[in-house]
Design a protein around this motif. Sequence first.
Motif, PDB file in Angstrom:
ATOM      1  N   GLY A 158     -91.541 -18.799   1.802  1.00 52.92           N
ATOM      2  CA  GLY A 158     -91.527 -19.475   0.341  1.00 52.92           C
ATOM      3  C   GLY A 158     -91.543 -18.674  -0.705  1.00 52.92           C
ATOM      4  O   GLY A 158     -91.216 -19.169  -1.710  1.00 52.92           O
ATOM      5  N   ASP A 159     -91.718 -17.246  -0.634  1.00 50.96           N
ATOM      6  CA  ASP A 159     -91.866 -16.376  -1.793  1.00 50.96           C
ATOM      7  C   ASP A 159     -90.498 -15.557  -1.470  1.00 50.96           C
ATOM      8  O   ASP A 159     -90.666 -14.354  -1.769  1.00 50.96           O
ATOM      9  CB  ASP A 159     -93.015 -15.546  -1.877  1.00 50.96           C
ATOM     10  CG  ASP A 159     -93.333 -14.964  -0.376  1.00 50.96           C
ATOM     11  OD1 ASP A 159     -92.390 -15.045   0.697  1.00 50.96           O
ATOM     12  OD2 ASP A 159     -94.270 -14.191  -0.340  1.00 50.96           O
ATOM     13  N   CYS A 160     -89.531 -16.182  -1.072  1.00 52.69           N
ATOM     14  CA  CYS A 160     -88.134 -15.535  -0.854  1.00 52.69           C
ATOM     15  C   CYS A 160     -87.613 -14.626  -2.028  1.00 52.69           C
ATOM     16  O   CYS A 160     -87.121 -13.617  -1.651  1.00 52.69           O
ATOM     17  CB  CYS A 160     -87.072 -16.491  -0.592  1.00 52.69           C
ATOM     18  SG  CYS A 160     -87.618 -17.651   0.772  1.00 52.69           S
ATOM     19  N   LEU A 165     -95.946  -5.863  -3.069  1.00 55.07           N
ATOM     20  CA  LEU A 165     -96.102  -7.171  -3.271  1.00 55.07           C
ATOM     21  C   LEU A 165     -97.506  -7.774  -2.830  1.00 55.07           C
ATOM     22  O   LEU A 165     -97.662  -7.652  -1.835  1.00 55.07           O
ATOM     23  CB  LEU A 165     -94.878  -8.177  -2.485  1.00 55.07           C
ATOM     24  CG  LEU A 165     -94.816  -9.486  -2.806  1.00 55.07           C
ATOM     25  CD1 LEU A 165     -94.453 -10.002  -4.191  1.00 55.07           C
ATOM     26  CD2 LEU A 165     -93.774 -10.122  -2.180  1.00 55.07           C
ATOM     27  N   GLU A 180     -88.997 -12.823  -4.440  1.00 57.93           N
ATOM     28  CA  GLU A 180     -89.870 -11.688  -4.623  1.00 57.93           C
ATOM     29  C   GLU A 180     -89.456 -10.819  -3.438  1.00 57.93           C
ATOM     30  O   GLU A 180     -89.302  -9.529  -3.553  1.00 57.93           O
ATOM     31  CB  GLU A 180     -91.216 -12.013  -4.645  1.00 57.93           C
ATOM     32  CG  GLU A 180     -91.505 -12.686  -5.800  1.00 57.93           C
ATOM     33  CD  GLU A 180     -91.472 -14.259  -5.942  1.00 57.93           C
ATOM     34  OE1 GLU A 180     -91.190 -14.738  -4.623  1.00 57.93           O
ATOM     35  OE2 GLU A 180     -92.016 -15.116  -6.740  1.00 57.93           O
ATOM     36  N   ARG A 181     -89.510 -11.314  -2.053  1.00 60.10           N
ATOM     37  CA  ARG A 181     -89.288 -10.364  -1.017  1.00 60.10           C
ATOM     38  C   ARG A 181     -87.842  -9.958  -0.851  1.00 60.10           C
ATOM     39  O   ARG A 181     -87.699  -8.633  -0.622  1.00 60.10           O
ATOM     40  CB  ARG A 181     -89.534 -11.328   0.524  1.00 60.10           C
ATOM     41  CG  ARG A 181     -91.061 -11.725   0.715  1.00 60.10           C
ATOM     42  CD  ARG A 181     -90.975 -12.311   1.744  1.00 60.10           C
ATOM     43  NE  ARG A 181     -92.547 -12.856   1.996  1.00 60.10           N
ATOM     44  CZ  ARG A 181     -93.284 -12.516   2.937  1.00 60.10           C
ATOM     45  NH1 ARG A 181     -92.828 -11.329   3.915  1.00 60.10           N
ATOM     46  NH2 ARG A 181     -94.157 -12.786   3.220  1.00 60.10           N
ATOM     47  N   CYS A 201     -88.152 -16.420   5.986  1.00 62.92           N
ATOM     48  CA  CYS A 201     -88.629 -16.507   4.811  1.00 62.92           C
ATOM     49  C   CYS A 201     -89.939 -17.590   4.436  1.00 62.92           C
ATOM     50  O   CYS A 201     -89.172 -18.703   4.429  1.00 62.92           O
ATOM     51  CB  CYS A 201     -87.794 -16.418   3.618  1.00 62.92           C
ATOM     52  SG  CYS A 201     -88.485 -16.172   1.994  1.00 62.92           S
ATOM     53  N   GLU A 248     -86.028  -9.346  -3.415  1.00 61.08           N
ATOM     54  CA  GLU A 248     -85.829  -8.428  -4.664  1.00 61.08           C
ATOM     55  C   GLU A 248     -86.139  -7.139  -3.949  1.00 61.08           C
ATOM     56  O   GLU A 248     -85.810  -6.159  -4.362  1.00 61.08           O
ATOM     57  CB  GLU A 248     -86.629  -9.087  -5.852  1.00 61.08           C
ATOM     58  CG  GLU A 248     -86.763  -7.795  -7.059  1.00 61.08           C
ATOM     59  CD  GLU A 248     -87.637  -8.563  -8.336  1.00 61.08           C
ATOM     60  OE1 GLU A 248     -88.240  -7.547  -8.722  1.00 61.08           O
ATOM     61  OE2 GLU A 248     -87.649  -9.662  -8.241  1.00 61.08           O
ATOM     62  N   ILE A 291     -98.978  -9.036   0.571  1.00 61.76           N
ATOM     63  CA  ILE A 291     -97.968  -9.188   1.680  1.00 61.76           C
ATOM     64  C   ILE A 291     -97.375  -8.010   1.859  1.00 61.76           C
ATOM     65  O   ILE A 291     -96.987  -7.782   3.419  1.00 61.76           O
ATOM     66  CB  ILE A 291     -96.568 -10.110   0.996  1.00 61.76           C
ATOM     67  CG1 ILE A 291     -97.363 -11.429   0.711  1.00 61.76           C
ATOM     68  CG2 ILE A 291     -95.667  -9.915   1.800  1.00 61.76           C
ATOM     69  CD1 ILE A 291     -96.376 -12.214   0.047  1.00 61.76           C
TER      70      ILE A 291
END
Length: 150
Positions: free
Chosen positions: A89-91, A53, A93-94, A87, A96, A56
């Motif tokens: 804010g990019d929950c 990601l 994607e994380r 999390c 997943e 990240i």
Amino acid sequence: MGILKDIYRPEWGWQQTLHRTRADGTQEPLHAPEVAHAAQKSGQRVASGSESLAGISPTRFITVTRNANQNISHLNTHVIARAFDTCPGDCAERRERWWALWNNLKEQVSIERAAGFNVVITGDWNRRLAPDGWSPADIHSTPAMRGRCC
């Protein structure tokens, strides 16, 4: 990584898996390396965990080391952080990527169990036991948790 290289030297019989070789031949460092003595190790591979990601998390892998004389397969991994508890804010994607690695790990456990090996899993889950019932023991239908941290 330096400590692993210094303590477990190949000239003393230790075999290190500190990198993964990609399909194009390039090598990529593993963030969950594996070290086993040549006299014990009967097989080793690196399986896909989850994709990176950007900015990240790096690509994640699962190292699998078979020790036939002990009938044990050791799997080690490190999943993406902050997909659940904190999390930022990019929950989606994380999460997943977290679940992708979890499912790939379950597949590797099934492969090792089907081959007749007892499986020992170590790693950094980056997740606490969850109110929804999630537990590291969910990795297999007949697990035996022997300890956990944090």
